[in-house]
Design a protein around this motif. Structure first.
Motif, PDB file in Angstrom:
ATOM      1  N   LEU A   1       0.824  -1.209   0.000  1.00  0.00           N
ATOM      2  CA  LEU A   1       0.000   0.000   0.000  1.00  0.00           C
ATOM      3  C   LEU A   1       0.858   1.259   0.000  1.00  0.00           C
ATOM      4  N   ALA A   2       1.835   1.332   0.906  1.00  0.00           N
ATOM      5  CA  ALA A   2       2.642   2.545   1.025  1.00  0.00           C
ATOM      6  C   ALA A   2       3.584   2.716  -0.167  1.00  0.00           C
ATOM      7  N   GLY A   3       4.149   1.612  -0.668  1.00  0.00           N
ATOM      8  CA  GLY A   3       5.050   1.714  -1.805  1.00  0.00           C
ATOM      9  C   GLY A   3       4.354   2.232  -3.052  1.00  0.00           C
ATOM     10  N   LEU A   4       3.193   1.655  -3.365  1.00  0.00           N
ATOM     11  CA  LEU A   4       2.432   2.112  -4.527  1.00  0.00           C
ATOM     12  C   LEU A   4       1.922   3.537  -4.322  1.00  0.00           C
ATOM     13  N   TRP A   5       1.547   3.853  -3.100  1.00  0.00           N
ATOM     14  CA  TRP A   5       1.065   5.202  -2.776  1.00  0.00           C
ATOM     15  C   TRP A   5       2.173   6.231  -2.988  1.00  0.00           C
ATOM     16  N   ALA A   6       3.386   5.932  -2.532  1.00  0.00           N
ATOM     17  CA  ALA A   6       4.509   6.858  -2.708  1.00  0.00           C
ATOM     18  C   ALA A   6       4.806   7.066  -4.197  1.00  0.00           C
ATOM     19  N   LEU A   7       4.786   5.972  -4.964  1.00  0.00           N
ATOM     20  CA  LEU A   7       5.000   6.098  -6.412  1.00  0.00           C
ATOM     21  C   LEU A   7       3.923   6.965  -7.056  1.00  0.00           C
ATOM     22  N   PHE A   8       2.673   6.738  -6.670  1.00  0.00           N
ATOM     23  CA  PHE A   8       1.576   7.521  -7.227  1.00  0.00           C
ATOM     24  C   PHE A   8       1.714   8.996  -6.870  1.00  0.00           C
ATOM     25  N   SER A   9       2.064   9.278  -5.622  1.00  0.00           N
ATOM     26  CA  SER A   9       2.178  10.674  -5.183  1.00  0.00           C
ATOM     27  C   SER A   9       3.216  11.425  -6.001  1.00  0.00           C
ATOM     28  N   LEU A  10       4.364  10.785  -6.254  1.00  0.00           N
ATOM     29  CA  LEU A  10       5.417  11.453  -7.016  1.00  0.00           C
ATOM     30  C   LEU A  10       5.085  11.503  -8.503  1.00  0.00           C
ATOM     31  N   TRP A  11       4.400  10.478  -9.009  1.00  0.00           N
ATOM     32  CA  TRP A  11       3.988  10.492 -10.417  1.00  0.00           C
ATOM     33  C   TRP A  11       2.926  11.562 -10.649  1.00  0.00           C
ATOM     34  N   HIS A  12       2.002  11.693  -9.722  1.00  0.00           N
ATOM     35  CA  HIS A  12       0.908  12.651  -9.866  1.00  0.00           C
ATOM     36  C   HIS A  12       1.381  14.086  -9.692  1.00  0.00           C
ATOM     37  N   SER A  13       2.403  14.299  -8.853  1.00  0.00           N
ATOM     38  CA  SER A  13       2.896  15.662  -8.598  1.00  0.00           C
ATOM     39  C   SER A  13       4.417  15.686  -8.703  1.00  0.00           C
ATOM     40  N   PRO A  14       4.961  15.491  -9.905  1.00  0.00           N
ATOM     41  CA  PRO A  14       6.426  15.436 -10.057  1.00  0.00           C
ATOM     42  C   PRO A  14       7.122  16.735  -9.683  1.00  0.00           C
ATOM     43  N   GLU A  15       6.380  17.841  -9.684  1.00  0.00           N
ATOM     44  CA  GLU A  15       6.979  19.129  -9.325  1.00  0.00           C
ATOM     45  C   GLU A  15       7.451  19.154  -7.871  1.00  0.00           C
ATOM     46  N   LEU A  16       6.945  18.225  -7.059  1.00  0.00           N
ATOM     47  CA  LEU A  16       7.369  18.165  -5.658  1.00  0.00           C
ATOM     48  C   LEU A  16       8.862  17.915  -5.539  1.00  0.00           C
ATOM     49  N   LEU A  17       9.431  17.201  -6.492  1.00  0.00           N
ATOM     50  CA  LEU A  17      10.845  16.838  -6.420  1.00  0.00           C
ATOM     51  C   LEU A  17      11.762  18.047  -6.508  1.00  0.00           C
ATOM     52  N   SER A  18      11.234  19.163  -6.997  1.00  0.00           N
ATOM     53  CA  SER A  18      12.047  20.378  -7.092  1.00  0.00           C
ATOM     54  C   SER A  18      11.962  21.230  -5.837  1.00  0.00           C
ATOM     55  N   ASN A  19      11.184  20.785  -4.854  1.00  0.00           N
ATOM     56  CA  ASN A  19      11.041  21.562  -3.616  1.00  0.00           C
ATOM     57  C   ASN A  19      10.905  20.597  -2.431  1.00  0.00           C
ATOM     58  N   ILE A  20      11.998  19.933  -2.132  1.00  0.00           N
ATOM     59  CA  ILE A  20      11.973  18.899  -1.097  1.00  0.00           C
ATOM     60  C   ILE A  20      11.669  19.485   0.282  1.00  0.00           C
ATOM     61  N   GLU A  21      12.124  20.692   0.523  1.00  0.00           N
ATOM     62  CA  GLU A  21      11.958  21.268   1.866  1.00  0.00           C
ATOM     63  C   GLU A  21      10.545  21.778   2.120  1.00  0.00           C
ATOM     64  N   ASP A  22       9.953  22.469   1.161  1.00  0.00           N
ATOM     65  CA  ASP A  22       8.664  23.113   1.397  1.00  0.00           C
ATOM     66  C   ASP A  22       7.538  22.609   0.498  1.00  0.00           C
ATOM     67  N   GLY A  23       7.825  21.651  -0.395  1.00  0.00           N
ATOM     68  CA  GLY A  23       6.771  21.113  -1.240  1.00  0.00           C
ATOM     69  C   GLY A  23       5.716  20.393  -0.412  1.00  0.00           C
ATOM     70  N   TYR A  24       4.484  20.422  -0.907  1.00  0.00           N
ATOM     71  CA  TYR A  24       3.384  19.838  -0.137  1.00  0.00           C
ATOM     72  C   TYR A  24       2.336  19.256  -1.075  1.00  0.00           C
ATOM     73  N   SER A  25       1.800  18.107  -0.683  1.00  0.00           N
ATOM     74  CA  SER A  25       0.642  17.545  -1.372  1.00  0.00           C
ATOM     75  C   SER A  25      -0.208  16.838  -0.342  1.00  0.00           C
ATOM     76  N   VAL A  26      -1.510  16.870  -0.545  1.00  0.00           N
ATOM     77  CA  VAL A  26      -2.422  16.199   0.376  1.00  0.00           C
ATOM     78  C   VAL A  26      -2.139  14.699   0.384  1.00  0.00           C
TER      79      VAL A  26
END
Length: 252
Positions: free
Chosen positions: A58-83
């Motif tokens: 569950l957590a592994g697939l969820w983490a992959l989905f979160s980063l696939w759905h919001s790839p822009e998060l990878l450019s802001n590791i400190e302050d990036g946010y997603s629900v």
């Protein structure tokens, strides 16, 4: 994060603990392989690994989905946010709390002390992320490790059940090694480099950096065990005749 959001997050973590408690009861009711039934000491370990396997999927697939759905998060590791990332951190925090309680209440602390140390580090780090709303992207990247854990836990389940297909174990052995590099060593190395180079070493940044360095040491130790066990068995020391029924860790 306001008080209301923190209270909601605490409720989500508590709900996750309850979910994994229910999964533990389901795992307890499932039929066990003959190799597990014949060794009563393995019953807890088998059930605990099944719950761990469910969390990894569950957590592994969820983490992959979160980063696939919001790839822009990878450019802001400190302050990036997603629900999605926030919910994932709450979900996994609940698992780590549940697993720690499962270990303690079933008197497995001595054989599984390394997991208690790991869980204490994860829970304290995740709670700080939930409270501040900072470094949530780092947590999602770390939770990519659960993709690797799918194959690592499957490996341990197959060893415990004396899986009748050596070919299946052999195939999983090599897939597990690739996944270990891709989803455990690589994200961990990147985050360690990022924190040491870009994050101010004080307050929460210093606390998380220290956690990362301790986790680096644990991951390298586990990797050494994995290599000795699956690829260089002649290098194993002191494992002959060892009873590992109650132990949760990769030692054989």
């Amino acid at each position: 994060m306001g008080p209301g959001w923190r209270a909601a997050s605490a409720a989500l973590v508590g709900g996750s603990v309850a979910v994994f408690g229910a999964l533990r009861r389901v795992a307890q009711a499932l039929p066990r392989p003959a190799a597990v039934r014949s060794r009563p000491g393995r019953a807890w370990r088998w059930r605990n690994l099944l719950v761990s396997f469910a969390h990894s999927v569950l957590a592994g697939l969820w983490a992959l989905f979160s980063l696939w759905h919001s790839p822009e998060l990878l450019s802001n590791i400190e302050d990036g946010y997603s629900v999605s990332g926030h919910l994932l951190v709450c979900f996994s925090s609940g698992y780590f709390i549940h697993d720690s309680l499962d270990i303690i209440f079933n008197h497995q602390s001595r054989s599984s002390w390394e997991y208690l140390v790991h869980h204490a580090m994860a829970i304290s780090a995740f709670v700080s992320l939930i409270i501040t709303g900072r470094f949530l992207v780092a947590a999602v990247l770390l939770l990519l490790v659960e993709v690797s854990n799918i194959f690592l836990t499957a490996r341990m389940l197959m060893k415990m059940s004396n899986v009748p297909s050596p070919a299946l174990y052999e195939a999983n052995k090599y897939v597990n090694l690739v996944m270990y590099f891709a989803f455990r060593l690589a994200p961990q190395a990147y985050l360690t480099w990022y924190f040491l180079r870009y994050v101010e070493v004080q307050g929460q940044g210093a606390f998380l950096a220290a956690n990362l360095l301790l986790l680096d040491a644990m991951i390298l130790m586990y990797f050494s065990r994995l290599l000795r066990s699956d690829f260089f068995p002649s290098l194993r020391k002191g494992s002959a005749g060892r009873d590992v029924d109650g132990e949760k860790f990769l030692i054989d």
